[in-house]
Design an enzyme around this catalytic site. Structure first.
Site, PDB file in Angstrom:
ATOM      1  CE  LYS A   1       4.610   4.158  15.944  1.00 37.24           C
ATOM      2  NZ  LYS A   1       5.912   3.859  15.411  1.00 37.24           N
TER       3      LYS A   1
ATOM      4  CE  LYS B   1       2.912   7.102   9.897  1.00 36.41           C
ATOM      5  NZ  LYS B   1       4.292   7.135  10.386  1.00 36.41           N
TER       6      LYS B   1
ATOM      7  CE  LYS C   1       9.612   1.159   8.890  1.00 34.84           C
ATOM      8  NZ  LYS C   1       9.552   2.060  10.047  1.00 34.84           N
TER       9      LYS C   1
HETATM   10  N1  AQP Z   1       3.473   7.662   5.360  1.00 35.02           N
HETATM   11  C1  AQP Z   1       4.584   8.389   5.380  1.00 35.02           C
HETATM   12  N2  AQP Z   1       4.729   9.450   4.550  1.00 35.02           N
HETATM   13  C2  AQP Z   1       5.863  10.196   4.552  1.00 35.02           C
HETATM   14  N3  AQP Z   1       6.913   9.928   5.372  1.00 35.02           N
HETATM   15  C3  AQP Z   1       6.801   8.871   6.207  1.00 35.02           C
HETATM   16  N4  AQP Z   1       7.633   8.350   7.118  1.00 35.02           N
HETATM   17  C4  AQP Z   1       7.051   7.278   7.693  1.00 35.02           C
HETATM   18  N5  AQP Z   1       5.826   7.067   7.198  1.00 35.02           N
HETATM   19  C5  AQP Z   1       5.648   8.051   6.256  1.00 35.02           C
HETATM   20  C6  AQP Z   1       8.953   8.883   7.392  1.00 35.02           C
HETATM   21  O1  AQP Z   1       9.878   7.831   7.264  1.00 35.02           O
HETATM   22  C7  AQP Z   1      10.944   8.046   8.196  1.00 35.02           C
HETATM   23  C8  AQP Z   1      11.169   6.787   8.957  1.00 35.02           C
HETATM   24  O2  AQP Z   1      10.026   6.451   9.705  1.00 35.02           O
HETATM   25  P1  AQP Z   1      10.213   5.490  10.944  1.00 35.02           P
HETATM   26  O3  AQP Z   1      10.380   4.114  10.506  1.00 35.02           O
HETATM   27  O4  AQP Z   1      11.316   5.945  11.786  1.00 35.02           O
HETATM   28  O5  AQP Z   1       8.946   5.684  11.807  1.00 35.02           O
HETATM   29  P2  AQP Z   1       7.438   5.817  11.516  1.00 35.02           P
HETATM   30  O6  AQP Z   1       7.145   7.225  11.149  1.00 35.02           O
HETATM   31  O7  AQP Z   1       6.773   5.356  12.727  1.00 35.02           O
HETATM   32  O8  AQP Z   1       7.156   4.867  10.280  1.00 35.02           O
HETATM   33  P3  AQP Z   1       6.009   3.828  10.052  1.00 35.02           P
HETATM   34  O9  AQP Z   1       6.148   3.341   8.671  1.00 35.02           O
HETATM   35  O10 AQP Z   1       4.702   4.404  10.443  1.00 35.02           O
HETATM   36  O11 AQP Z   1       6.415   2.654  10.985  1.00 35.02           O
HETATM   37  P4  AQP Z   1       5.641   1.952  12.132  1.00 35.02           P
HETATM   38  O12 AQP Z   1       4.483   1.280  11.495  1.00 35.02           O
HETATM   39  O13 AQP Z   1       6.678   0.995  12.658  1.00 35.02           O
HETATM   40  O14 AQP Z   1       5.258   2.990  13.117  1.00 35.02           O
HETATM   41  C9  AQP Z   1      10.544   9.224   9.065  1.00 35.02           C
HETATM   42  O15 AQP Z   1      11.199  10.385   8.585  1.00 35.02           O
HETATM   43  C10 AQP Z   1       9.073   9.345   8.846  1.00 35.02           C
HETATM   44  O16 AQP Z   1       8.621  10.672   8.987  1.00 35.02           O
END
Ligand code: AQP
Length: 345
Positions: free
Chosen positions: A116, A208, A211
């Site tokens: 990040k 992955k 968002k």
């Molecule tokens: N691609 C994924 N597959 C399975 N699980 C996922 N999670 C996120 N992406 C995937 C799970 O969703 C929960 C919440 O995630 P988060 O919003 O707290 O953080 P993150 O992992 O950083 O999610 P993003 O979508 O990748 O957001 P950004 O783009 O903001 O960094 C967690 O349990 C995570 O494991």
């Protein structure tokens, strides 16, 4: 014998943008399943969302949107505790304590920070660096024992366990003296299970689903309409081979593996059983079935999210009530921690 803590589930989602299928399969769907067997706290982790640059109005809206998604997926806010993190000051209070327990060397190994922060690490917020300690505090401030998360959070959970263990060791004498036996905190267990613990981008099976992905075709949003879902699946990257007849044949085929995993997770079956039906066939047939299944599963969730979002009163009431109930658990634990640490209160 090591102390047994009553089973309690905690997990959270960041209000950093629209939730996608990865969040649903890796987290929200699991949250719903856990409520049948456990007491659960489901948090919208708004303090975590501040670790990257954020817009205040968007944060407010995204916080309500994540709470709406929780309820729309089937989380019962009476049976569970649904709240936003910043309302319960004990999360931040325990973070300071745990900052003094966690080691800089441990944080330096966290891969999410490196991803990040990117190349300009010097310019990342100190909050982003400290993110995993806040996450440990989120869990430990309730003495939660089980944490359903996607695969990407595994390393952070391991850190939370290390922090809990070091706290228990460092203050062992005081912990015993204050009547907590041989452990003040449980070592929380990650629950990373099922065929879709790491849902990948539809455009690149090695990345992955996230968002923050710039391409709208990389992810399926929980509020995407039926046409958008079908179009994204139709355009999802694949390879030229037909589908294999068993899961072992998906090795080295990340895009195929991802789509089969999504189908299996949505339909509560295994990759092998999906491939018994579609193995040997063309992607076009499989993709049409996957689009129908995804629409069937997500359409009711989307409708409920939109209903809840039309009037934020219901969401705001749920969050306020949840915060009060969460605080009632966290405050005594925080007070006990202060006694153990020698902080006069
Ligand atoms: N691609 C994924 N597959 C399975 N699980 C996922 N999670 C996120 N992406 C995937 C799970 O969703 C929960 C919440 O995630 P988060 O919003 O707290 O953080 P993150 O992992 O950083 O999610 P993003 O979508 O990748 O957001 P950004 O783009 O903001 O960094 C967690 O349990 C995570 O494991």
């Amino acid at each position: 014998m090591a102390k047994k803590f009553p089973e309690l589930v905690f997990s959270g989602v960041q209000p950093t943008g629209s939730l996608h299928l990865g969040n649903y399969l890796g987290a929200l769907k699991r949250f719903v399943e856990m409520q049948a067997t456990h007491d659960c706290l489901y948090c919208v982790v708004d303090l975590h969302a501040m670790t990257m640059p954020h817009d205040p109005a968007q944060l407010r809206e995204a916080t309500r949107a994540v709470a709406a998604a929780y309820l729309a997926c089937g989380i019962d806010p009476k049976r569970n505790i649904v709240f936003n993190q910043s309302r319960v000051a004990e999360h931040a209070e325990l973070t300071w304590v745990l900052n003094c327990v966690a080691r800089v060397g441990w944080l330096n190994r966290m891969t999410q920070f490196k991803e990040k922060a990117g190349k300009d690490r010097e310019n990342a917020s100190a909050g982003l660096y400290d993110y995993p300690v806040l996450m440990a505090a989120d869990i430990l401030v309730y003495r939660a024992t089980h944490v359903p998360v996607g695969e990407d959070q595994k390393q952070h959970l391991e850190l939370a366990r290390d922090i809990a263990q070091k706290f228990n060791n460092d203050f062992a004498a005081s912990i015993a003296e204050h009547g907590h036996g041989d452990a003040f905190f449980p070592l929380p267990e990650p629950l990373i299970q099922g065929p879709a613990t790491r849902v990948m981008s539809l455009r690149d099976g090695t990345k992955k689903m996230s968002k923050s992905d710039a391409s709208e075709f990389a992810s399926i949003g929980l509020t995407d309409d039926d046409d958008a879902i079908a179009q994204k699946i139709r355009r999802a990257k694949t390879d030229p081979e037909p589908l294999p007849s068993e899961a072992a044949g998906l090795k080295g085929r990340p895009e195929a593996d991802n789509l089969v995993g999504i189908f299996a997770a949505l339909n509560d079956e295994t990759k092998d059983s999906v491939l018994r039906q579609f193995g040997g066939g063309q992607f076009s047939t499989f993709k049409a079935a996957l689009a129908d299944l995804t629409v069937a599963k997500l359409a009711p969730i989307r409708a409920e999210i939109l209903r809840l979002r039309a009037d934020s009163g219901e969401i705001d009431r749920v969050l306020a009530d949840g915060a009060e109930r969460a605080r009632a658990i966290a405050r005594p634990i925080m007070d006990q921690a202060k006694d153990v640490l020698g902080l006069i209160r």
